[in-house]
Design an enzyme around this catalytic site. Structure first.
Site, PDB file in Angstrom:
ATOM      1  N   GLU A   1      -2.425   7.621  -4.883  1.00  0.00           N
ATOM      2  CA  GLU A   1      -2.761   6.975  -6.156  1.00  0.00           C
ATOM      3  C   GLU A   1      -4.238   7.061  -6.520  1.00  0.00           C
ATOM      4  OE1 GLU A   1      -1.663   2.844  -5.126  1.00  0.00           O
ATOM      5  OE2 GLU A   1      -3.768   2.325  -5.337  1.00  0.00           O
TER       6      GLU A   1
ATOM      7  N   HIS B   1      -0.723  -0.129  -9.567  1.00  0.00           N
ATOM      8  CA  HIS B   1      -1.487  -1.082  -8.748  1.00  0.00           C
ATOM      9  C   HIS B   1      -1.929  -2.264  -9.617  1.00  0.00           C
ATOM     10  CE1 HIS B   1      -3.638  -1.124  -4.664  1.00  0.00           C
ATOM     11  NE2 HIS B   1      -3.569  -2.364  -5.113  1.00  0.00           N
TER      12      HIS B   1
ATOM     13  N   ASP C   1       4.434  -0.298  -6.996  1.00  0.00           N
ATOM     14  CA  ASP C   1       3.172  -0.641  -7.648  1.00  0.00           C
ATOM     15  C   ASP C   1       2.023   0.130  -7.006  1.00  0.00           C
ATOM     16  OD1 ASP C   1       1.592  -2.263  -9.499  1.00  0.00           O
ATOM     17  OD2 ASP C   1       0.778  -3.227  -7.699  1.00  0.00           O
TER      18      ASP C   1
ATOM     19  N   ARG D   1       0.853  -1.185   0.000  1.00  0.00           N
ATOM     20  CA  ARG D   1       0.000   0.000   0.000  1.00  0.00           C
ATOM     21  C   ARG D   1       0.890   1.237   0.000  1.00  0.00           C
ATOM     22  NH1 ARG D   1      -3.365  -2.769  -1.568  1.00  0.00           N
ATOM     23  NH2 ARG D   1      -5.466  -3.174  -0.806  1.00  0.00           N
TER      24      ARG D   1
HETATM   25  P1  NAI Z   1      -1.747 -11.209   4.996  1.00  0.00           P
HETATM   26  O1  NAI Z   1      -2.781 -10.729   5.960  1.00  0.00           O
HETATM   27  O2  NAI Z   1      -1.704 -12.654   4.622  1.00  0.00           O
HETATM   28  O3  NAI Z   1      -0.292 -10.820   5.543  1.00  0.00           O
HETATM   29  C1  NAI Z   1       0.010  -9.586   6.112  1.00  0.00           C
HETATM   30  C2  NAI Z   1       1.131  -9.806   7.125  1.00  0.00           C
HETATM   31  O4  NAI Z   1       1.500  -8.531   7.646  1.00  0.00           O
HETATM   32  C3  NAI Z   1       0.708 -10.688   8.293  1.00  0.00           C
HETATM   33  O5  NAI Z   1       1.648 -11.730   8.514  1.00  0.00           O
HETATM   34  C4  NAI Z   1       0.678  -9.726   9.472  1.00  0.00           C
HETATM   35  O6  NAI Z   1       1.034 -10.329  10.714  1.00  0.00           O
HETATM   36  C5  NAI Z   1       1.718  -8.702   9.038  1.00  0.00           C
HETATM   37  N1  NAI Z   1       1.610  -7.450   9.763  1.00  0.00           N
HETATM   38  C6  NAI Z   1       0.514  -6.862  10.290  1.00  0.00           C
HETATM   39  N2  NAI Z   1       0.859  -5.736  10.922  1.00  0.00           N
HETATM   40  C7  NAI Z   1       2.202  -5.607  10.794  1.00  0.00           C
HETATM   41  C8  NAI Z   1       3.137  -4.642  11.243  1.00  0.00           C
HETATM   42  N3  NAI Z   1       2.755  -3.598  11.965  1.00  0.00           N
HETATM   43  N4  NAI Z   1       4.436  -4.825  10.926  1.00  0.00           N
HETATM   44  C9  NAI Z   1       4.828  -5.925  10.210  1.00  0.00           C
HETATM   45  N5  NAI Z   1       3.985  -6.859   9.763  1.00  0.00           N
HETATM   46  C10 NAI Z   1       2.691  -6.693  10.054  1.00  0.00           C
HETATM   47  O7  NAI Z   1      -1.905 -10.280   3.721  1.00  0.00           O
HETATM   48  P2  NAI Z   1      -1.417 -10.581   2.225  1.00  0.00           P
HETATM   49  O8  NAI Z   1      -2.489 -11.269   1.491  1.00  0.00           O
HETATM   50  O9  NAI Z   1      -0.065 -11.166   2.267  1.00  0.00           O
HETATM   51  O10 NAI Z   1      -1.349  -9.088   1.641  1.00  0.00           O
HETATM   52  C11 NAI Z   1      -0.387  -8.156   2.123  1.00  0.00           C
HETATM   53  C12 NAI Z   1      -0.733  -6.787   1.603  1.00  0.00           C
HETATM   54  O11 NAI Z   1      -0.554  -6.765   0.186  1.00  0.00           O
HETATM   55  C13 NAI Z   1      -2.208  -6.383   1.779  1.00  0.00           C
HETATM   56  O12 NAI Z   1      -2.416  -5.795   3.054  1.00  0.00           O
HETATM   57  C14 NAI Z   1      -2.413  -5.378   0.691  1.00  0.00           C
HETATM   58  O13 NAI Z   1      -2.147  -4.094   1.211  1.00  0.00           O
HETATM   59  C15 NAI Z   1      -1.343  -5.718  -0.337  1.00  0.00           C
HETATM   60  N6  NAI Z   1      -1.909  -6.164  -1.627  1.00  0.00           N
HETATM   61  C16 NAI Z   1      -1.526  -5.521  -2.763  1.00  0.00           C
HETATM   62  C17 NAI Z   1      -2.012  -5.906  -3.989  1.00  0.00           C
HETATM   63  C18 NAI Z   1      -1.596  -5.225  -5.260  1.00  0.00           C
HETATM   64  O14 NAI Z   1      -2.210  -5.449  -6.325  1.00  0.00           O
HETATM   65  N7  NAI Z   1      -0.555  -4.408  -5.261  1.00  0.00           N
HETATM   66  C19 NAI Z   1      -2.998  -6.999  -4.101  1.00  0.00           C
HETATM   67  C20 NAI Z   1      -3.276  -7.659  -2.845  1.00  0.00           C
HETATM   68  C21 NAI Z   1      -2.762  -7.241  -1.653  1.00  0.00           C
END
Ligand code: NAI
Length: 344
Positions: free
Chosen positions: A263, A295, A258, A234
């Site tokens: 954005e 994105h 990305d 993000r």
């Molecule tokens: P997920 O929920 O599986 O993993 C997120 C991880 O971040 C978890 O292990 C969590 O414990 C950790 N986390 C939470 N707070 C934290 C902190 N303060 N410091 C460090 N780590 C922390 O989510 P997933 O599916 O892996 O997605 C991650 C991110 O990717 C999403 O939140 C979203 O913002 C982004 N995303 C971007 C996309 C794109 O097209 N560019 C598409 C899908 C997701």
């Protein structure tokens, strides 16, 4: 069942029409983003379907609730654009927690390889029959250390890919994943150590109050000179002005973005005929060592199909049972997946 679908792009429709037809849901596609001015369009519908750059603040939630809309189906994983605290007790928020971590992780590696091997430069040169290699020297990823912040679904797939390249991984997560660290090539560490020791840093944690601008001036100063920053998570995880300053100072070696803080009014749209008002983004894009995609990391056939299928099933399940496992709720001060099955 009729659902108002906001911020529609041409590539959304095929999969949503397919699954909508199969499960008896009719989508009305609006190109407008959901915000205070456009929320009226949802009047008369049973629910609303929104995406990452729709604005679901208190005013929008009040309007939707006043129209009798009980469900907001997000067709994405992140929900930082929804005022979850305010939504609690007013509208049920459903999401797609995972649709293809591979799509995002593979795009992240594509950006890294493009940057490190100067593919973006070589592509343009060879189009002009300029076959000079001057200035295209890259470096091997093998043996380099990548710092991965956030070891959830996407972060872990990215770690697998990096391990395939023979890279060493330093990981940081607020809630470390059991069984991931192997004591040798993948280690959990502190943020400060990750900043200090990583040649490449990749962000895969969600945007929260805690992670807002986690990559700021101070964090960048702690990083190695020449560090490559990858952000496919993000935009607001990174203070874009601080990043630009650090690139100008020749401290950050390259950035692949990305996502971008501001954005929402730019990405996903063709702005090629407009004057770019955002000076920070414009300046970043002029840099030879910055690659920006809009994105796009999620955009694969598989992800689009999974997004549509899960969103449609979420809506059907919610209206059949009054609950859905993919509902988010704001309990105990944090927004999280609802395990109770009934959020309010
Ligand atoms: P997920 O929920 O599986 O993993 C997120 C991880 O971040 C978890 O292990 C969590 O414990 C950790 N986390 C939470 N707070 C934290 C902190 N303060 N410091 C460090 N780590 C922390 O989510 P997933 O599916 O892996 O997605 C991650 C991110 O990717 C999403 O939140 C979203 O913002 C982004 N995303 C971007 C996309 C794109 O097209 N560019 C598409 C899908 C997701």
């Amino acid at each position: 069942m009729k659902i108002a679908f906001f911020d529609t792009k041409p590539y959304d429709r095929a999969a949503f029409d397919r699954y909508g037809e199969e499960y008896g849901i009719k989508f009305k596609y609006f190109e407008a983003k959901l915000n205070e001015d456009t929320a009226e369009l949802a009047q008369g519908y049973d629910g609303v379907c929104a995406f990452v750059n729709d604005t679901v603040n208190a005013a929008v939630i009040d309007k939707l609730a006043a129209f009798g809309i009980r469900v907001l189906a997000l067709r994405c994983a992140g929900f930082n654009n929804v005022d979850m605290k305010y939504a609690f007790g007013k509208i049920h928020v459903l999401r797609v927690p995972a649709y293809s971590p591979y799509a995002v992780a593979e795009h992240t590696m594509a950006l890294l390889l493009t940057s490190v091997r100067r593919i973006h430069k070589a592509y343009i040169r060879s189009k002009d029959f300029n076959f000079s290699l001057a200035g295209l020297t890259g470096f091997d990823l093998y043996g380099k250390t990548v710092g991965v912040i956030g070891t959830g679904k996407i972060g872990r797939v990215f770690i697998d890919i990096c391990r395939g390249f023979g890279m060493k991984v330093l990981a940081y997560d607020k809630f470390p994943a059991e069984g991931l660290a192997d004591g040798e090539n993948i280690k959990y560490t502190t943020l400060d150590e990750l900043f200090a020791k990583s040649h490449i840093i990749s962000l895969h944690c969600p945007l929260t109050e805690e992670t807002y601008h986690m990559i700021d001036k101070d964090a960048l100063a702690k990083c190695q000179k020449g560090v490559i920053l990858l952000n496919t998570s993000r935009g607001s995880l990174v203070d874009a002005d601080a990043l630009l300053d650090s690139i100008k100072e020749r401290h950050v070696g390259a950035a692949c973005l990305d996502v971008y803080e501001e954005e929402s009014d730019l990405f996903f749209e063709d702005n090629s005929g407009h004057i770019m008002e955002d000076d920070t983004l414009a300046r970043l894009i002029t840099m030879p060592n910055v690659i920006v995609t809009s994105h796009q990391a999620f955009l694969t056939e598989e992800a689009l199909s999974n997004i549509a299928e899960t969103t449609v099933k979420n809506i059907v399940e919610f209206f059949e049972n009054g609950s859905c496992p993919n509902e988010l709720c704001y309990r105990g001060g944090v927004a999280s997946d609802c395990k109770s099955g009934k959020c309010f």
